[in-house]
Scaffold this motif. Structure first.
Motif, PDB file in Angstrom:
ATOM      1  N   THR A  48      73.864 -48.468  56.482  1.00  0.00           N
ATOM      2  CA  THR A  48      74.999 -47.525  56.384  1.00  0.00           C
ATOM      3  C   THR A  48      75.107 -46.859  54.994  1.00  0.00           C
ATOM      4  OG1 THR A  48      75.996 -48.547  58.476  1.00  0.00           O
ATOM      5  CG2 THR A  48      77.002 -46.391  57.670  1.00  0.00           C
ATOM      6  N   ALA A  49      75.499 -47.936  54.617  1.00  0.00           N
ATOM      7  CA  ALA A  49      75.606 -46.949  53.481  1.00  0.00           C
ATOM      8  C   ALA A  49      74.075 -46.389  52.903  1.00  0.00           C
ATOM      9  CB  ALA A  49      75.997 -47.383  52.123  1.00  0.00           C
ATOM     10  N   ASP A  50      72.985 -47.387  52.668  1.00  0.00           N
ATOM     11  CA  ASP A  50      71.553 -46.760  52.154  1.00  0.00           C
ATOM     12  C   ASP A  50      71.559 -45.452  53.402  1.00  0.00           C
ATOM     13  OD1 ASP A  50      71.474 -48.914  50.641  1.00  0.00           O
ATOM     14  OD2 ASP A  50      70.612 -49.946  52.051  1.00  0.00           O
ATOM     15  N   THR A  51      71.940 -45.598  54.751  1.00  0.00           N
ATOM     16  CA  THR A  51      71.855 -43.781  54.965  1.00  0.00           C
ATOM     17  C   THR A  51      72.538 -42.935  54.940  1.00  0.00           C
ATOM     18  OG1 THR A  51      70.748 -45.855  57.048  1.00  0.00           O
ATOM     19  CG2 THR A  51      71.599 -43.046  57.792  1.00  0.00           C
ATOM     20  N   LEU A  52      73.663 -43.662  54.525  1.00  0.00           N
ATOM     21  CA  LEU A  52      74.534 -41.957  54.013  1.00  0.00           C
ATOM     22  C   LEU A  52      74.079 -41.770  53.251  1.00  0.00           C
ATOM     23  CD1 LEU A  52      77.610 -43.389  55.120  1.00  0.00           C
ATOM     24  CD2 LEU A  52      76.952 -41.299  56.337  1.00  0.00           C
ATOM     25  N   ARG A  53      73.298 -42.241  51.701  1.00  0.00           N
ATOM     26  CA  ARG A  53      73.163 -42.011  50.440  1.00  0.00           C
ATOM     27  C   ARG A  53      71.735 -40.729  50.434  1.00  0.00           C
ATOM     28  NH1 ARG A  53      74.777 -46.441  48.446  1.00  0.00           N
ATOM     29  NH2 ARG A  53      72.927 -48.344  49.203  1.00  0.00           N
ATOM     30  N   SER A  54      71.011 -41.156  51.900  1.00  0.00           N
ATOM     31  CA  SER A  54      69.733 -40.740  51.913  1.00  0.00           C
ATOM     32  C   SER A  54      69.750 -39.245  52.669  1.00  0.00           C
ATOM     33  CB  SER A  54      68.507 -41.201  53.010  1.00  0.00           C
ATOM     34  OG  SER A  54      68.251 -42.298  52.489  1.00  0.00           O
ATOM     35  N   MET A  55      70.890 -39.446  53.423  1.00  0.00           N
ATOM     36  CA  MET A  55      71.354 -38.225  54.037  1.00  0.00           C
ATOM     37  C   MET A  55      71.918 -37.306  53.378  1.00  0.00           C
ATOM     38  SD  MET A  55      73.466 -39.730  57.369  1.00  0.00           S
ATOM     39  CE  MET A  55      74.729 -38.491  57.565  1.00  0.00           C
ATOM     40  N   LYS A  56      72.999 -37.590  52.457  1.00  0.00           N
ATOM     41  CA  LYS A  56      72.931 -36.950  51.316  1.00  0.00           C
ATOM     42  C   LYS A  56      72.333 -36.312  50.187  1.00  0.00           C
ATOM     43  CE  LYS A  56      76.778 -36.794  47.579  1.00  0.00           C
ATOM     44  NZ  LYS A  56      77.892 -36.837  46.968  1.00  0.00           N
ATOM     45  N   ARG A  57      70.893 -37.336  49.707  1.00  0.00           N
ATOM     46  CA  ARG A  57      69.596 -36.379  49.451  1.00  0.00           C
ATOM     47  C   ARG A  57      68.848 -35.546  49.801  1.00  0.00           C
ATOM     48  NH1 ARG A  57      68.210 -42.721  46.828  1.00  0.00           N
ATOM     49  NH2 ARG A  57      68.291 -42.650  49.339  1.00  0.00           N
ATOM     50  N   SER A  58      69.125 -36.127  50.976  1.00  0.00           N
ATOM     51  CA  SER A  58      68.248 -34.574  52.013  1.00  0.00           C
ATOM     52  C   SER A  58      68.957 -33.394  51.785  1.00  0.00           C
ATOM     53  CB  SER A  58      67.472 -35.223  53.147  1.00  0.00           C
ATOM     54  OG  SER A  58      69.010 -34.781  54.334  1.00  0.00           O
ATOM     55  N   GLY A  59      70.592 -33.337  52.245  1.00  0.00           N
ATOM     56  CA  GLY A  59      70.737 -32.225  52.299  1.00  0.00           C
ATOM     57  C   GLY A  59      71.466 -32.032  53.530  1.00  0.00           C
ATOM     58  N   ALA A  60      70.205 -32.995  55.029  1.00  0.00           N
ATOM     59  CA  ALA A  60      70.714 -32.548  56.655  1.00  0.00           C
ATOM     60  C   ALA A  60      71.012 -33.967  56.826  1.00  0.00           C
ATOM     61  CB  ALA A  60      68.890 -32.638  57.041  1.00  0.00           C
ATOM     62  N   SER A  61      71.747 -34.032  57.506  1.00  0.00           N
ATOM     63  CA  SER A  61      72.659 -35.107  58.313  1.00  0.00           C
ATOM     64  C   SER A  61      72.123 -35.251  59.294  1.00  0.00           C
ATOM     65  CB  SER A  61      73.842 -34.671  58.788  1.00  0.00           C
ATOM     66  OG  SER A  61      74.371 -34.446  59.680  1.00  0.00           O
ATOM     67  N   TYR A  62      71.223 -34.367  60.782  1.00  0.00           N
ATOM     68  CA  TYR A  62      70.651 -34.162  62.197  1.00  0.00           C
ATOM     69  C   TYR A  62      71.268 -35.204  62.643  1.00  0.00           C
ATOM     70  CZ  TYR A  62      66.340 -32.998  59.186  1.00  0.00           C
ATOM     71  OH  TYR A  62      65.800 -32.302  58.441  1.00  0.00           O
ATOM     72  N   PHE A  63      72.974 -35.294  62.919  1.00  0.00           N
ATOM     73  CA  PHE A  63      73.905 -36.165  63.741  1.00  0.00           C
ATOM     74  C   PHE A  63      73.460 -36.020  65.270  1.00  0.00           C
ATOM     75  CE2 PHE A  63      77.737 -36.393  65.833  1.00  0.00           C
ATOM     76  CZ  PHE A  63      77.982 -37.583  66.039  1.00  0.00           C
ATOM     77  N   LYS A  64      73.055 -34.434  65.581  1.00  0.00           N
ATOM     78  CA  LYS A  64      73.120 -34.999  67.026  1.00  0.00           C
ATOM     79  C   LYS A  64      71.928 -35.791  67.413  1.00  0.00           C
ATOM     80  CE  LYS A  64      71.893 -31.473  70.914  1.00  0.00           C
ATOM     81  NZ  LYS A  64      71.963 -30.820  71.180  1.00  0.00           N
ATOM     82  N   GLU A  65      70.776 -35.959  66.283  1.00  0.00           N
ATOM     83  CA  GLU A  65      68.943 -36.319  66.162  1.00  0.00           C
ATOM     84  C   GLU A  65      69.992 -38.264  66.475  1.00  0.00           C
ATOM     85  OE1 GLU A  65      69.455 -33.508  64.826  1.00  0.00           O
ATOM     86  OE2 GLU A  65      67.908 -32.122  65.937  1.00  0.00           O
ATOM     87  N   ASN A  66      70.781 -38.412  65.608  1.00  0.00           N
ATOM     88  CA  ASN A  66      70.994 -39.541  65.708  1.00  0.00           C
ATOM     89  C   ASN A  66      71.991 -40.258  66.018  1.00  0.00           C
ATOM     90  OD1 ASN A  66      69.227 -39.895  63.783  1.00  0.00           O
ATOM     91  ND2 ASN A  66      70.233 -38.710  61.818  1.00  0.00           N
ATOM     92  N   GLN A  67      72.857 -39.806  66.883  1.00  0.00           N
ATOM     93  CA  GLN A  67      73.805 -40.263  68.133  1.00  0.00           C
ATOM     94  C   GLN A  67      73.867 -41.533  68.268  1.00  0.00           C
ATOM     95  OE1 GLN A  67      74.407 -37.409  71.119  1.00  0.00           O
ATOM     96  NE2 GLN A  67      75.299 -35.702  69.948  1.00  0.00           N
TER      97      GLN A  67
END
Length: 182
Positions: free
Chosen positions: A60-79
């Protein structure tokens, strides 16, 4: 790391199924409590759950770091991803509640429920629901990670068996609550 997590998940699932069946039978009064082998299996399952939790937190931490780096969370797509994480967190919370309602007997050293009122029933039913959501949302990727070739053909069978066992666990808690409070 994901392969190790998949193997841990399968071990947890097998131990959980044994724990759920025997626990439900104990709560319903069909089996006597205090079995040492079942107690050891429950503690082994808890250790596997802790390892699964640590790996899940790292992923999860790896995913959060990737999301922060990319600047997009895509929360809806990752529900579904977040459903899995939130249900896993809920399971941890309710496992603590599950452990807190047990007490070791001074006379014979057996572990028994020492209080089972309405609040305890609700927390245990929420544990069952959380496990249902977590397992049912993760069973497909688990089967794929373990290399199941025709996972679609057995997926429905696995889901029905798991749902039936979880329902039986919930019924066991309700029966015990009724027996305790009458």
């Amino acid at each position: 790391m994901r392969k190790i997590n998949a193997v841990l998940s399968m071990g947890i699932l097998v131990l959980f199924l044994i724990h759920a069946v025997t626990g439900g039978l104990q709560l319903s009064g069909f089996l006597s409590g205090g079995n040492v082998v079942l107690s050891v299996m429950a503690w082994v399952m808890l250790v596997l759950i802790a390892a699964h939790l640590l790996i899940g937190c790292k992923l999860t931490a790896d995913t959060l770091r990737s999301m922060k780096r990319s600047g997009a969370s895509y929360f809806k797509e990752n529900q579904l991803f977040w459903l899995r994480r939130i249900s896993g967190f809920a399971i941890m919370l309710f496992i603590v509640c599950h452990l807190l309602i047990f007490q070791t007997s001074a006379e014979d050293g057996a572990v028994r429920l020492h209080l089972f009122a309405g609040v305890q029933l609700v927390t245990q039913l929420l544990l069952v629901v959380s496990i249902a959501v977590h397992v049912l949302s993760n069973i497909r990727p688990l089967m794929i990670a373990l290399g199941a070739k025709r996972y679609k053909t057995v997926l429905l069978d696995v889901l029905v068996i798991l749902a039936a066992l979880l329902l039986a666990s919930g019924i066991g808690f309700v029966i015990y609550y009724i027996r305790w409070n009458l």
